[in-house]
Motif scaffolding. Structure first.
Motif: not given
Lengths: 251, 249, 276
Positions: A102, C224-225, C227-228, C233, C236
């Motif tokens: 993250v 997470v990937k 939204h990345f 951010n 994430v």
């Protein structure tokens, strides 16, 4: 140590040969990987292997230096002042749970996929651990030696130089070594996300190609350099802190 | 005239259960060239008293006088030999002594001369460039002694310096200490809980109880040099032991 | 204020950590304020302020994203637990074996050191090439390969600190092998095992996330990937927070257990040490 290390290396190699003989399609043997090594070093996507390695090394060096520059003063301040120690330690258990991934992804977007992204991510992710290790070393200063110096009327400067510094220096070195081993991995992780150069980018390229042999060859290059680097730091450390070696008193 | 005079000294610590008095209104003297021993059970505050004399701790009341003048103990050239040698393990034997000599303001050539001389006198002439971890416990303790004597102290403080040595080594070290003491004529304030050691070494012995009060003072009646196995000395030791255990349970 | 003796001694026996120290309050506040100030320097999608982040967190937990929170969090937590349990089990056996037989140590230390230098992404890559996208295999594979050598080395170092004179004592009294382990070795190893468990759990979670990004179709890593890749951010970070809180809670719990297990060690008041 070196003989044992050699023995260990032989064991790794043997296991590798055995495993690849059992499942040649899954795991290419050491020879097949070694054959690809010159190609990985000499050429490759976005520059040859050494370009990637150099780029990663540079990022590692800068990130380690910045990390130490933060960790040493904070760690020493924690050892000297209880309030600073309390303030920083509240966050440590929580900090441990922040996923590196993250931090890396946020850093990438935050600084638009630049070198700054990598360095910032590493500093945020790794510095707290280095700070703790400096703090532990600095907190180790022997109170009885401080009393001894007071009894002999030693001035503050000498006490700092002769008692505090020797106690902190090994801790700084230890945390530099520790920081280095962490920084490498974070740099590689960061490089796999949206960097064109660096060992991480190289690993990602061969992963996308599905070429395990080339991936392992790149890995071998990386591990080789890592081991050599660690050995160099350990060697320098040993020379610097020879007084720590216990010599049997057979006189 | 007494070299050291401690008058009405009190020391307290802030403990978890309120203030803890280590000793109160304590008097003690050491004459010029005299070897005085403070004897008491563990935890009675002997070390604390030495730390007050050495200027490591501030007394809560009372005065420390030197040659009849009240002094700030921090200013005095005092040699201190600790229970553990307390050497800088990252410095050589010579550098450890230099550490104290520099603090005492001794010039470079004189420092070099004294390091050489004192290491020779404690039998460690060959070990100037060794690191403390390369030495045995007895040798380390002798470095501590050389460090304390090298600064040419007005007063030598010794805190159970031989208690962590084996008896054979300790006996040798005690003989060496007596030799050095008679050569230099330094006043010594020695702390121990070992009756035999106290009788063999001292001119005078002060007995302290668990509460940090001196309850008896005894002048050792034997001349010097003393034979460690002299039956008369054994007799004094036995008497002192009896005296001590009558007061301290 | 009238405090009778009983209540005073009671309040003294309460651990100090129950009352937050001023340094703690100042520290927490300054970090929050610092975060908020920092967020003013960047556009919100790059660095969300505290309010925006809270909104993102509500979105994540309330299911307002393309991902079902229960499925993703459940998958990740299950993988972390399995990977950690396997690593811990293997490392305890391996570490004790290395600590007990010095001859073995020379040969095992090298391979472990090499394992430790391999970056986790590479393990994830190798895992995906071997196993493809899987529910458990790739994440557990990555977690075990990284956490296991690390835990092993620590436990092995703990074995080095064991007081051999106590084992000799036990043998002199004719204690059985089992009794020596139970009463002599394990109590001395316990702090290491606890320390290793706490670090291992946190590291397992971090690695699981990396593995999920490349080698799984579900889990926090996948969210997470996603939204990345759309440069969010805030989202994430928001996806990571619930698991972070969970792992933090587990860490505190282990710490409590550790304190309880080492209750035979007296808390030092320091006064005794000052006197003598």
């Amino acid at each position: 140590m070196s003989r044992r290390g050699l023995g260990g290396g032989v064991v790794v190699l043997l296991c590798w040969v055995l495993a690849s003989a059992l499942a040649p399609t899954l795991l290419p043997g050491p020879l097949a990987v070694a054959e690809r090594l010159p190609e990985i070093v000499a050429s490759g996507p976005g520059g040859n292997g050494l370009t990637h390695l150099g780029r990663s090394l540079l990022r590692v060096a800068v990130a380690t230096a910045v990390g130490l520059a933060v960790a040493v003063p904070v760690g020493v301040a924690m050892a000297v002042d209880d309030r600073i120690e309390a303030g920083v330690s509240v966050w440590l258990p929580f900090w441990m749970t922040i996923p590196t991934l993250v931090v890396v992804l946020v850093g990438m977007v935050l600084f638009s996929f630049s070198d700054l992204s990598v360095v910032a991510a590493v500093v945020v992710a790794a510095t707290p651990f280095a700070t703790v290790s400096v703090h532990e070393g600095a907190a180790d200063v022997d109170r009885e030696l401080l009393d001894m110096a007071a009894a002999f009327g030693v001035d503050r400067r000498s006490v700092l130089r002769e008692i505090y510094l020797p106690a902190i220096l090994p801790a700084v070195f230890g945390s530099a070594r520790y920081l280095l081993s962490m920084v490498w991995k974070i740099v590689v992780l960061a490089e796999t996300f949206g960097m064109n150069r660096g060992m991480g980018a190289l690993f990602r390229f061969w992963f996308n190609e599905g070429d395990l042999t080339a991936l392992l060859a790149a890995l071998a290059l990386f591990v080789g350099v890592m081991v050599a680097l660690q050995a160099a730091v350990t060697g320098a450390e040993r020379r610097l802190f020879h007084w720590r070696e216990d010599v049997p008193t057979a006189r | 005239m007494s070299r050291l005079r401690i008058a009405g000294v009190t020391k307290r610590f802030e403990g978890a259960d309120g203030p803890l008095t280590v000793f109160e209104d304590l008097d003690l003297t050491v004459a010029d060239g005299e070897f005085v021993t403070l004897m008491g059970p563990s935890g009675c505050g002997k070390t604390t008293l030495l730390n007050v004399v050495a200027g490591i701790l501030e007394p809560d009341a009372g005065t420390v006088e030197f040659d009849g003048q009240p002094v700030d103990p921090g200013e005095l050239p005092i040699g201190y030999v600790f229970q553990e040698p307390r050497l800088l393990e990252w410095r050589t034997v010579g550098e450890n002594i230099d550490f104290a000599l520099k603090a005492a303001g001794v010039g470079p050539e004189e420092r070099d001369r004294r390091i050489e001389a004192w290491l020779d006198r404690v039998g460690l002439g060959e070990e100037r460039n060794s690191y403390p971890k390369q030495l045995s416990g007895g040798m380390r303790q002798r470095v501590g002694l050389a460090r304390a004597l090298a600064i040419d102290p007005e007063l030598l403080l010794m805190d159970e310096p031989f208690s962590s040595l084996d008896e054979v080594t300790a006996r040798g070290a005690r003989e060496d200490l007596l030799d050095l003491w008679s050569e230099t004529g330094t006043s010594v304030l020695f702390v121990t809980h070992d009756v035999a050691e106290a009788v063999v070494l001292s001119d005078r012995i002060s007995l302290m109880d668990e509460n940090g009060a001196v309850f008896e003072e005894l002048v050792v009646p034997h001349g010097r040099p003393r034979q460690f196995d002299d039956p008369e000395i054994h007799e004094t030791q036995a008497e002192l032991t009896r005296l001590f255990f009558e007061e301290v349970e | 204020m009238s405090a009778d003796g009983a209540s005073r001694s009671r309040s003294k026996s309460l651990p100090a950590r129950i009352r937050p120290r001023p340094a703690t309050v100042v520290s927490v506040l300054s970090v929050l304020v610092g975060w908020q100030l920092l967020s003013l320097l960047f556009p919100a999608y790059r660095f969300p302020g505290l309010v925006a982040l809270a909104g993102d967190l509500r979105l994540v937990v309330g299911g307002g994203t393309p991902f079902d929170p229960l499925v993703q969090f459940g998958a990740t937590v299950a993988r972390v637990l399995v990977g950690f349990a396997v690593s811990f089990f293997l490392a305890t056996i391996w570490g004790i074996a290395m600590g007990s037989w010095t001859a073995l140590r020379g040969y095992l230390a090298g391979p472990l050191f090499v394992l430790l230098t391999v970056p986790s992404v590479v393990w994830a890559f190798v895992g995906v090439i071997w196993f493809g996208l899987t529910e458990f295999l790739v994440p557990v594979f990555v977690v075990v390969l990284v956490v296991f050598p690390y835990l092993t080395v620590t436990i092995w170092e703990g074995m080095g600190d064991i007081d051999e004179s106590l084992s000799e004592m036990a043998r002199a009294f004719g204690a059985s092998r089992r009794a020596v382990w139970r009463h002599v070795y394990l109590p001395q190893l316990r702090p290491y095992l606890f320390g290793v468990a706490r670090i291992g759990l946190a590291v397992s979670w971090k690695l699981c996330l990396v593995a999920e990004v490349f080698g799984s179709a579900t889990g926090v890593g996948v969210a997470v990937k996603y939204h990345f890749e759309s440069f969010e951010n805030g989202m994430v970070i928001a996806w990571a927070i619930p698991v972070m809180v969970l792992i933090y809670g587990a860490d505190r719990l282990l710490r409590r257990l550790e304190r309880y297990a080492s209750r035979w060690q007296p808390e030092t008041t320091g006064v005794r040490g000052m006197v003598e």
